[in-house]
Design a protein around this motif. Sequence first.
Motif, short mmCIF file in Angstrom:
data_model
loop_
_atom_site.label_atom_id
_atom_site.label_comp_id
_atom_site.label_asym_id
_atom_site.label_seq_id
_atom_site.Cartn_x
_atom_site.Cartn_y
_atom_site.Cartn_z
N ARG A 30 20.08 -42.88 7.00
CA ARG A 30 20.54 -41.69 6.26
C ARG A 30 19.44 -41.11 5.38
NH1 ARG A 30 26.41 -42.13 3.85
NH2 ARG A 30 25.80 -40.00 3.39
N VAL A 31 18.64 -41.98 4.76
CA VAL A 31 17.53 -41.48 3.94
C VAL A 31 16.51 -40.77 4.82
CG1 VAL A 31 15.56 -42.20 2.53
CG2 VAL A 31 17.82 -43.16 2.08
N PHE A 32 16.17 -41.37 5.94
CA PHE A 32 15.23 -40.76 6.88
C PHE A 32 15.76 -39.41 7.36
CE2 PHE A 32 14.01 -40.04 11.32
CZ PHE A 32 12.63 -39.95 11.17
N HIS A 33 17.03 -39.38 7.76
CA HIS A 33 17.65 -38.15 8.26
C HIS A 33 17.66 -37.07 7.19
CE1 HIS A 33 20.84 -35.47 9.77
NE2 HIS A 33 20.36 -35.81 10.96
N ALA A 34 18.03 -37.44 5.97
CA ALA A 34 18.08 -36.46 4.88
C ALA A 34 16.68 -35.93 4.54
CB ALA A 34 18.72 -37.08 3.64
N ALA A 35 15.70 -36.79 4.60
CA ALA A 35 14.34 -36.38 4.26
C ALA A 35 13.80 -35.36 5.26
CB ALA A 35 13.43 -37.60 4.19
N TYR A 36 14.16 -35.51 6.52
CA TYR A 36 13.57 -34.64 7.54
C TYR A 36 14.48 -33.53 8.04
CZ TYR A 36 9.66 -37.79 7.67
OH TYR A 36 8.55 -38.52 7.32
N TYR A 37 15.81 -33.63 7.80
CA TYR A 37 16.70 -32.65 8.41
C TYR A 37 17.63 -31.95 7.41
CZ TYR A 37 15.17 -34.93 12.68
OH TYR A 37 14.40 -35.46 13.67
N ASP A 38 18.23 -32.66 6.48
CA ASP A 38 19.28 -32.09 5.64
C ASP A 38 18.78 -31.38 4.40
OD1 ASP A 38 21.21 -32.94 7.36
OD2 ASP A 38 21.82 -34.68 6.16
N GLY A 39 17.92 -32.02 3.66
CA GLY A 39 17.47 -31.45 2.41
C GLY A 39 18.30 -31.87 1.21
N GLN A 40 19.42 -32.55 1.39
CA GLN A 40 20.23 -33.05 0.28
C GLN A 40 19.84 -34.50 0.01
OE1 GLN A 40 24.32 -32.30 0.22
NE2 GLN A 40 23.98 -30.10 0.19
N PHE A 41 18.63 -34.62 -0.44
CA PHE A 41 18.01 -35.93 -0.56
C PHE A 41 18.58 -36.76 -1.71
CE2 PHE A 41 14.11 -38.60 -1.14
CZ PHE A 41 14.15 -39.17 0.10
N ASP A 42 18.86 -36.12 -2.86
CA ASP A 42 19.29 -36.89 -4.04
C ASP A 42 20.65 -37.54 -3.84
OD1 ASP A 42 20.45 -34.39 -4.01
OD2 ASP A 42 20.36 -34.11 -6.19
N ASN A 43 21.63 -36.84 -3.29
CA ASN A 43 22.94 -37.46 -3.03
C ASN A 43 22.83 -38.56 -1.98
OD1 ASN A 43 24.37 -35.94 -4.87
ND2 ASN A 43 24.81 -34.31 -3.40
N THR A 44 22.01 -38.33 -0.99
CA THR A 44 21.84 -39.33 0.06
C THR A 44 21.20 -40.59 -0.49
OG1 THR A 44 21.62 -37.56 1.69
CG2 THR A 44 20.86 -39.74 2.34
N LEU A 45 20.24 -40.43 -1.41
CA LEU A 45 19.62 -41.61 -2.02
C LEU A 45 20.64 -42.45 -2.78
CD1 LEU A 45 16.16 -40.38 -3.35
CD2 LEU A 45 16.60 -42.01 -1.52
N LEU A 46 21.48 -41.79 -3.58
CA LEU A 46 22.49 -42.54 -4.33
C LEU A 46 23.49 -43.22 -3.39
CD1 LEU A 46 23.17 -40.19 -7.37
CD2 LEU A 46 22.07 -42.42 -7.39
N ASP A 47 23.92 -42.51 -2.35
CA ASP A 47 24.82 -43.12 -1.37
C ASP A 47 24.16 -44.32 -0.69
OD1 ASP A 47 26.82 -41.30 -1.87
OD2 ASP A 47 26.31 -40.00 -0.17
N SER A 48 22.89 -44.17 -0.35
CA SER A 48 22.17 -45.25 0.34
C SER A 48 21.99 -46.46 -0.56
CB SER A 48 20.82 -44.74 0.84
OG SER A 48 21.02 -43.74 1.81
N ILE A 49 21.75 -46.23 -1.83
CA ILE A 49 21.66 -47.36 -2.76
C ILE A 49 22.98 -48.11 -2.78
CG2 ILE A 49 21.48 -47.98 -5.21
CD1 ILE A 49 19.43 -45.69 -5.47
N GLY A 50 24.08 -47.38 -2.79
CA GLY A 50 25.40 -48.02 -2.75
C GLY A 50 25.58 -48.85 -1.49
#
Length: 170
Positions: A30-50
């Motif tokens: 999800r972090v990889f996908h958000a970094a290269y495709y979505d642009g909603q990196f901050d929410n994805t980082l918090l979700d991924s930490i969880g």
Amino acid sequence: MEVVSRVVFTVASICLMMLAGGLVGMAGFRVFHAAYYDGQFDNTLLDSIGFVVVGVAVFDVARYFLEEEVLRAREMRNAVEARRSLTKFMSAIVIAVFLEALVTVFKVAKQSPEQLLYPALLLFGGTAMIAGLGVYQKLSVSVERESPAEPRREKGESKRKSGEREAEPR
């Protein structure tokens, strides 16, 4: 029945470890996908930490089952051993609860601060778990004093591990 129990704990532990690995892998994806495709990196980082926190907690539970129920394949021999085992297990769970509470505080504070009750309850729950573990430790000291001394150390296990010095041979 003991063999069946060991097999069930082994299979359950392996399944839990694979699921925990899946959570960690999904977080990375999800972090990889958000970094290269979505642009909603901050929410994805918090979700991924969880996801990683839950994955590590699940993995630790599986490791505990494997070590205590399969590899050791015996009941606790004395109160000291039971206390140490329970403390190790509960410490991992408490750490996971506090990490999840921290991630949730950041997430909820950004999105909807009026819903900070859930993370606050998680923090209080983690604190209650630590307090309960402390009470258990305190109460178990009297049982440990009444029980026989610690079991003999395994051959090759150093006394220095517990801070004691070995006597020099004369």
